[in-house]
Design a protein around this motif. Structure first.
Motif, PDB file in Angstrom:
ATOM      1  N   ALA A 142       0.877  -1.111   0.121  1.00 18.23           N
ATOM      2  CA  ALA A 142      -0.098  -0.131   0.094  1.00 18.23           C
ATOM      3  C   ALA A 142       1.041   1.254  -0.146  1.00 18.23           C
ATOM      4  CB  ALA A 142      -0.834   0.010   1.122  1.00 18.23           C
ATOM      5  N   PHE A 143       0.477   2.288  -0.692  1.00 17.72           N
ATOM      6  CA  PHE A 143       1.372   3.508  -0.731  1.00 17.72           C
ATOM      7  C   PHE A 143       0.743   4.252   0.218  1.00 17.72           C
ATOM      8  CE2 PHE A 143       1.614   1.514  -4.897  1.00 17.72           C
ATOM      9  CZ  PHE A 143       2.935   1.312  -5.254  1.00 17.72           C
ATOM     10  N   ALA A 144       1.257   5.722   0.413  1.00 18.26           N
ATOM     11  CA  ALA A 144       0.989   6.649   1.217  1.00 18.26           C
ATOM     12  C   ALA A 144       1.513   6.188   2.412  1.00 18.26           C
ATOM     13  CB  ALA A 144      -0.201   7.024   1.120  1.00 18.26           C
ATOM     14  N   GLN A 145       2.624   5.457   2.543  1.00 16.13           N
ATOM     15  CA  GLN A 145       3.425   5.132   3.997  1.00 16.13           C
ATOM     16  C   GLN A 145       4.755   5.110   3.435  1.00 16.13           C
ATOM     17  OE1 GLN A 145       1.974   4.837   6.709  1.00 16.13           O
ATOM     18  NE2 GLN A 145      -0.296   5.317   6.025  1.00 16.13           N
ATOM     19  N   PHE A 146       5.503   5.317   4.550  1.00 20.97           N
ATOM     20  CA  PHE A 146       6.991   5.299   4.266  1.00 20.97           C
ATOM     21  C   PHE A 146       7.503   3.940   4.278  1.00 20.97           C
ATOM     22  CE2 PHE A 146       7.075  10.008   5.389  1.00 20.97           C
ATOM     23  CZ  PHE A 146       8.014  10.415   4.548  1.00 20.97           C
ATOM     24  N   GLN A 147       8.461   3.856   3.463  1.00 20.12           N
ATOM     25  CA  GLN A 147       9.108   2.283   3.353  1.00 20.12           C
ATOM     26  C   GLN A 147      10.524   2.592   3.444  1.00 20.12           C
ATOM     27  OE1 GLN A 147       7.795   0.828  -0.585  1.00 20.12           O
ATOM     28  NE2 GLN A 147       5.656   1.770  -0.351  1.00 20.12           N
ATOM     29  N   LYS A 148      11.283   1.507   4.082  1.00 21.35           N
ATOM     30  CA  LYS A 148      12.615   1.713   4.329  1.00 21.35           C
ATOM     31  C   LYS A 148      13.373   1.078   3.185  1.00 21.35           C
ATOM     32  CE  LYS A 148      12.116   1.174   9.630  1.00 21.35           C
ATOM     33  NZ  LYS A 148      12.448   0.290  10.702  1.00 21.35           N
ATOM     34  N   VAL A 149      14.224   1.680   2.954  1.00 21.53           N
ATOM     35  CA  VAL A 149      15.499   1.151   2.144  1.00 21.53           C
ATOM     36  C   VAL A 149      17.060   1.645   2.293  1.00 21.53           C
ATOM     37  CG1 VAL A 149      15.858   1.288  -0.683  1.00 21.53           C
ATOM     38  CG2 VAL A 149      13.658   2.363   0.311  1.00 21.53           C
ATOM     39  N   ARG A 150      17.893   0.903   1.606  1.00 21.33           N
ATOM     40  CA  ARG A 150      19.226   1.239   1.908  1.00 21.33           C
ATOM     41  C   ARG A 150      19.970   1.333   0.782  1.00 21.33           C
ATOM     42  NH1 ARG A 150      22.175   0.725   6.382  1.00 21.33           N
ATOM     43  NH2 ARG A 150      20.363   0.315   7.708  1.00 21.33           N
ATOM     44  N   PHE A 151      20.476   2.533   0.494  1.00 20.69           N
ATOM     45  CA  PHE A 151      21.194   2.777  -0.617  1.00 20.69           C
ATOM     46  C   PHE A 151      22.788   2.538  -0.439  1.00 20.69           C
ATOM     47  CE2 PHE A 151      23.603   6.253  -3.382  1.00 20.69           C
ATOM     48  CZ  PHE A 151      23.168   5.794  -4.586  1.00 20.69           C
ATOM     49  N   GLN A 152      23.468   1.982  -1.446  1.00 18.24           N
ATOM     50  CA  GLN A 152      25.123   1.901  -1.028  1.00 18.24           C
ATOM     51  C   GLN A 152      25.773   2.550  -2.438  1.00 18.24           C
ATOM     52  OE1 GLN A 152      26.000  -2.390  -0.344  1.00 18.24           O
ATOM     53  NE2 GLN A 152      25.086  -2.041   1.631  1.00 18.24           N
ATOM     54  N   VAL A 153      26.842   3.141  -2.070  1.00 19.62           N
ATOM     55  CA  VAL A 153      27.840   3.765  -3.283  1.00 19.62           C
ATOM     56  C   VAL A 153      29.280   3.853  -2.646  1.00 19.62           C
ATOM     57  CG1 VAL A 153      26.948   6.105  -2.841  1.00 19.62           C
ATOM     58  CG2 VAL A 153      27.786   5.613  -4.859  1.00 19.62           C
ATOM     59  N   ASN A 154      29.968   3.570  -3.254  1.00 19.64           N
ATOM     60  CA  ASN A 154      31.462   3.603  -2.978  1.00 19.64           C
ATOM     61  C   ASN A 154      31.882   3.152  -1.585  1.00 19.64           C
ATOM     62  OD1 ASN A 154      32.176   4.663  -5.837  1.00 19.64           O
ATOM     63  ND2 ASN A 154      31.584   6.753  -5.041  1.00 19.64           N
ATOM     64  N   GLY A 155      31.162   1.870  -1.238  1.00 20.14           N
ATOM     65  CA  GLY A 155      31.496   1.547   0.088  1.00 20.14           C
ATOM     66  C   GLY A 155      30.731   2.012   1.215  1.00 20.14           C
ATOM     67  N   ILE A 156      29.864   3.224   0.848  1.00 15.81           N
ATOM     68  CA  ILE A 156      29.231   3.925   1.896  1.00 15.81           C
ATOM     69  C   ILE A 156      27.689   3.470   2.013  1.00 15.81           C
ATOM     70  CG2 ILE A 156      28.407   6.127   2.751  1.00 15.81           C
ATOM     71  CD1 ILE A 156      30.735   7.190   1.372  1.00 15.81           C
ATOM     72  N   SER A 157      27.153   3.171   3.093  1.00 18.87           N
ATOM     73  CA  SER A 157      25.747   2.631   3.042  1.00 18.87           C
ATOM     74  C   SER A 157      24.665   3.749   3.601  1.00 18.87           C
ATOM     75  CB  SER A 157      25.608   1.580   3.904  1.00 18.87           C
ATOM     76  OG  SER A 157      24.082   1.213   4.179  1.00 18.87           O
TER      77      SER A 157
END
Length: 253
Positions: free
Chosen positions: A17-32
């Motif tokens: 369901a939308f209209a709610q925050f969802q947790k994600v994790r982004f990684q780039v160049n060893g940084i999370s």
């Protein structure tokens, strides 16, 4: 080589369901970089939406992917009802800062010095990569990209503007501060509404006053609201401004 989680999230979203925050994790160049994303209700991946980047303050740093929405979550959810957009709220690690600023405390007085180095902090580098990742996703109306934040996030907002000077249509830094020497890079590209409490005991109100003056001198479409008798929590007043989101989303590149 960066690992992308954006499109994995989009696949999952078909059953969430939308209209709610969802947790994600982004990684780039060893940084999370943990972040939460809010999609508009009725999200359609064949359409393009405005993008709003929301930056939290120093007290909400960490790695739990929760605290960054301590202040502003309800404000952002309510805004979605009138202004459908994709909202991303990243979380800065405990041991770092969004902006490159020297902080000094003497005799219970805190000072913030900007512009001594142009080197971006690791979280700022990761944030820029995250924003660019969304801009290249095909889901974003690149004429409607916005950023705002409070305290440390207000400082991060000012810094992100000069590091990505052709990106944001409008911004709202709250009780922050920035490098007055960099305002000419974005002053004529981005409208800015600054907020601060005149009794702020954490981040001096003069930080916002000098930024307002510098932006005016540089020809920026800038507004400044100073709240009498308000301490560091001026974000509560800013979030209550009925015209903030209509003002923000009225701006396009």
């Amino acid at each position: 080589m960066k690992s992308r989680f954006l499109f994995i999230v989009l696949l999952l979203c078909s059953s969430i369901a939308f209209a709610q925050f969802q947790k994600v994790r982004f990684q780039v160049n060893g940084i999370s970089l943990p972040y939460q994303v809010l999609y508009p209700e009725g999200f359609d991946d064949s359409k393009q939406y405005p993008l709003l980047v929301f930056l939290h303050g120093a007290g909400e740093r960490g790695n739990d992917n929760e605290k960054q929405l301590t202040h502003g979550k309800d404000f952002l959810l309510q805004a979605q009802q009138q202004f459908p957009a994709i909202v991303i709220a990243p979380q800065c690690p405990d041991d770092s800062y969004w902006s490159n600023v020297k902080i000094n405390g003497i005799n219970n007085k805190i000072t913030f010095t900007f512009g001594e180095s142009d080197i971006a902090t690791p979280p700022m580098n990761a944030l820029i990569a995250l924003v660019n990742d969304w801009l290249s996703s095909g889901l974003i109306d690149t004429k409607q990209v916005y950023v705002g934040g409070l305290s440390m996030g207000g400082m991060g907002t000012f810094e992100l503007l000069w590091r990505m000077p052709n990106t944001f249509a409008a911004a709202f830094p709250i009780c922050g501060g920035g490098d007055t020497g960099k305002v000419s890079t974005y002053a004529k590209n981005t409208s800015v509404w600054i907020f601060h409490g005149d009794s702020d005991g954490v981040v001096p109100v003069s930080n916002s006053q000098v930024m307002h003056h510098a932006l005016q001198q540089a020809g920026c479409d800038v507004k400044y609201t100073e709240y009498p008798g308000v301490n560091h929590n001026s974000w509560e007043n800013a979030f209550a401004e009925k015209n903030l989101f209509p003002w923000l989303f009225s701006h396009k590149k």
